[in-house]
Each structure stands twice: as structure tokens, then as C-alpha cells.
Scaffold this motif. Structure first.
Motif, PDB file in Angstrom:
ATOM      1  N   TYR A  33      -3.290   5.620  -8.721  1.00 51.24           N
ATOM      2  CA  TYR A  33      -4.358   5.855  -7.908  1.00 51.24           C
ATOM      3  C   TYR A  33      -4.786   7.120  -8.264  1.00 51.24           C
ATOM      4  O   TYR A  33      -5.664   8.087  -7.770  1.00 51.24           O
ATOM      5  CB  TYR A  33      -3.653   6.290  -6.361  1.00 51.24           C
ATOM      6  N   ILE A  69      -2.245  -3.398  -8.169  1.00 47.57           N
ATOM      7  CA  ILE A  69      -1.774  -2.040  -8.725  1.00 47.57           C
ATOM      8  C   ILE A  69      -1.426  -3.048 -10.463  1.00 47.57           C
ATOM      9  O   ILE A  69      -1.296  -2.303 -11.226  1.00 47.57           O
ATOM     10  CB  ILE A  69      -0.973  -1.360  -8.032  1.00 47.57           C
ATOM     11  N   ASP A  98       1.393  -1.178   0.529  1.00 44.17           N
ATOM     12  CA  ASP A  98      -0.026   0.090  -0.236  1.00 44.17           C
ATOM     13  C   ASP A  98       0.807   1.025   0.084  1.00 44.17           C
ATOM     14  O   ASP A  98       1.497   1.314   0.869  1.00 44.17           O
ATOM     15  CB  ASP A  98      -0.637  -0.145   1.176  1.00 44.17           C
ATOM     16  N   PRO A  99       0.195   1.660  -0.902  1.00 42.21           N
ATOM     17  CA  PRO A  99       1.249   3.804  -0.876  1.00 42.21           C
ATOM     18  C   PRO A  99       1.147   3.989   0.310  1.00 42.21           C
ATOM     19  O   PRO A  99       0.062   4.390   1.643  1.00 42.21           O
ATOM     20  CB  PRO A  99       0.521   4.066  -2.052  1.00 42.21           C
ATOM     21  N   ALA A 111       1.957   3.526  -8.584  1.00 46.84           N
ATOM     22  CA  ALA A 111       0.947   3.852  -7.318  1.00 46.84           C
ATOM     23  C   ALA A 111       1.052   5.068  -7.372  1.00 46.84           C
ATOM     24  O   ALA A 111      -0.662   4.828  -6.814  1.00 46.84           O
ATOM     25  CB  ALA A 111       1.710   3.061  -6.130  1.00 46.84           C
ATOM     26  N   LEU A 141      -7.141  -1.384  -6.009  1.00 47.23           N
ATOM     27  CA  LEU A 141      -6.105  -0.334  -5.179  1.00 47.23           C
ATOM     28  C   LEU A 141      -6.265  -1.098  -4.130  1.00 47.23           C
ATOM     29  O   LEU A 141      -4.584  -1.098  -3.706  1.00 47.23           O
ATOM     30  CB  LEU A 141      -6.083   0.485  -5.341  1.00 47.23           C
TER      31      LEU A 141
END
Length: 237
Positions: free
Chosen positions: A170, A119, A19-20, A166, A114
Motif C-alpha cells: 500500500y 498483494i 484486506d488490511p 500489505a 490491491l
């Protein structure tokens, strides 16, 4: 391509990525909002929404058994999808309703991917959809727009690091979620000003013998619910 390469590609496609950071998610949301609200920027970025809009028409035409003749994308960010089949009935209704609902629903599906950490799957899936759509494009501007968009997805997914991928993923999903709502507002404004009777809502009204306002309400509902649901997935993961 040997078995090892195929296995590696499959692992990349089906695997998950970290996860970013929270700041990246917030920053991409603000960038997407600016891309939709700033008029000069929107005139360019709206082309991406048109691709999703016309792609939605084309996909539902195929799924409902209609014959897809072709798709055109124009420099004023309008588009046209032509299909052949019964002039009335559920297939025609679903095809006509798919345009304004496609961008926010694609954004919602992207948010789900996401949130699950997929991704790479999102980037490659988008590239594949654009490649399929390119086959049905029938004008030079439309082909150029789809090629540039697809090339951007491909280059980001193959040549950049995980953090850049990422951020791009997003940004795209936020843009579809936010940008999917603005065309509905524009449609309502255009209908009030021009009353040409040629919009998707007017066409659906004639097909179903219901008020066009009812279809506008549906478009609003899909856009707003997708935005709320997608934002929850992106922000609360």
C-alpha cells in the motif's frame, strides 16, 4: 523444484490476501505523502519515480518496435533512456510520452490489484519488472539503485508476514500515485525557469507540432485522474 512447489507458488501468486485494516491504509497514505512533500526525503525517494519514469520510456520503446539501447539512472534523480528507430512517428511520440505518465499509471494498476486482494501478485510483478529493467541499465549507480529496490521487494514478499507485506504494498502504490504528480509540477517550474527546450514536453511539441503546454496538460490529467481513481479503489474497497 517439484510440482508441489510450483503449484504452491502459483497459488500464492494468483490467490488473494485479506484486506488490511482501515488505519493501515490511512497510515501508508500519510507516509507516502510525507515521502513526496518533505524535500530532504523526496531527494531520496524520487529515485523510485525515476525508475518508473525511465522504465516507461523503455517499455513503450520495445512495444512500438524501437531498439532499446540502454537506460541510465543518475544520483541527482535524473535519468536517460536511449532507443533507436524512426526519429518521428507514433512510436517515437508514445515513447516520449510514456515517462511522466508511467508512475501514476503504475500506481493506478497497483491500486486495482490491491483492491482485488492481489498483494503477492503486486510484489512479485514489481520484482519481475525490476529484474527485466536491470538488464538494460548501463551505469553503476543505476544498477545499484534497481538492485536495492528489487531486493527490497523480494525480501518483503518472501521473509515478512502478511500484515507487513500489505503495509509495504500500500505504501508503494500510494507513493506512485502521489509521487507521480510532483515531477509534473517540477517540469513546469523548470521549463519556466530555464527554457532549455530539452524536456519530454518540448520534445513532444517538436514531434507533433503542438504546444508543449498541451503535453504538460496531458501529464497533469493522467497524474490527477490516476490519483483520484487509485484513491477511490484503495479507500472504498
Amino acid at each position: 523444484m517439484n510440482v508441489a512447489s510450483i503449484t504452491e507458488m502459483w497459488d500464492r501468486l494468483t490467490g488473494t490476501q485479506p484486506d488490511p485494516s482501515r488505519w493501515l491504509i490511512g497510515a501508508t497514505a500519510l507516509l507516502a505523502l510525507a515521502a513526496v512533500l518533505v524535500r530532504g526525503v523526496w531527494h531520496v525517494t524520487r529515485n523510485a519515480v525515476t525508475i518508473a519514469h525511465e522504465g516507461g520510456h523503455g517499455l513503450l520503446a520495445l512495444l512500438t518496435g524501437r531498439r532499446l539501447e540502454g537506460i541510465r539512472l543518475h544520483s541527482d534523480t535524473s535519468g536517460l533512456t536511449v532507443s533507436r528507430g524512426r526519429p518521428r512517428g507514433p512510436g517515437m511520440v508514445l515513447t516520449a510520452a510514456a515517462g511522466y505518465t508511467a508512475p501514476p499509471l503504475l500506481g493506478l494498476a497497483g491500486a486495482a490489484l490491491l483492491a482485488a486482494g492481489h498483494i503477492t501478485a503486486l510484489l512479485w510483478g514489481a520484482t519481475a519488472l525490476l529484474l527485466v529493467m536491470l538488464v538494460m541499465i548501463r551505469n553503476a549507480y543505476g544498477a545499484l539503485t534497481v538492485v536495492i529496490t528489487g531486493a527490497l521487494f523480494l525480501l518483503v514478499s518472501w521473509l515478512t508476514k502478511a500484515q507487513v507485506q500489505a503495509a509495504f504494498a500500500y505504501l508503494v502504490v500510494w507513493f506512485l500515485l502521489v509521487g507521480g504528480a510532483r515531477p509534473v509540477f517540477e517540469l513546469q517550474s523548470t521549463r519556466r525557469r530555464e527554457r532549455s527546450g530539452t524536456s519530454d514536453a518540448d520534445q513532444l511539441a517538436r514531434l507533433t507540432h503542438t504546444p508543449a503546454a498541451l503535453w504538460l496538460l496531458l501529464f497533469y490529467a493522467v497524474a490527477i485522474c490516476s490519483l483520484i481513481g487509485g484513491a477511490r479503489w484503495l479507500l472504498l474497497q
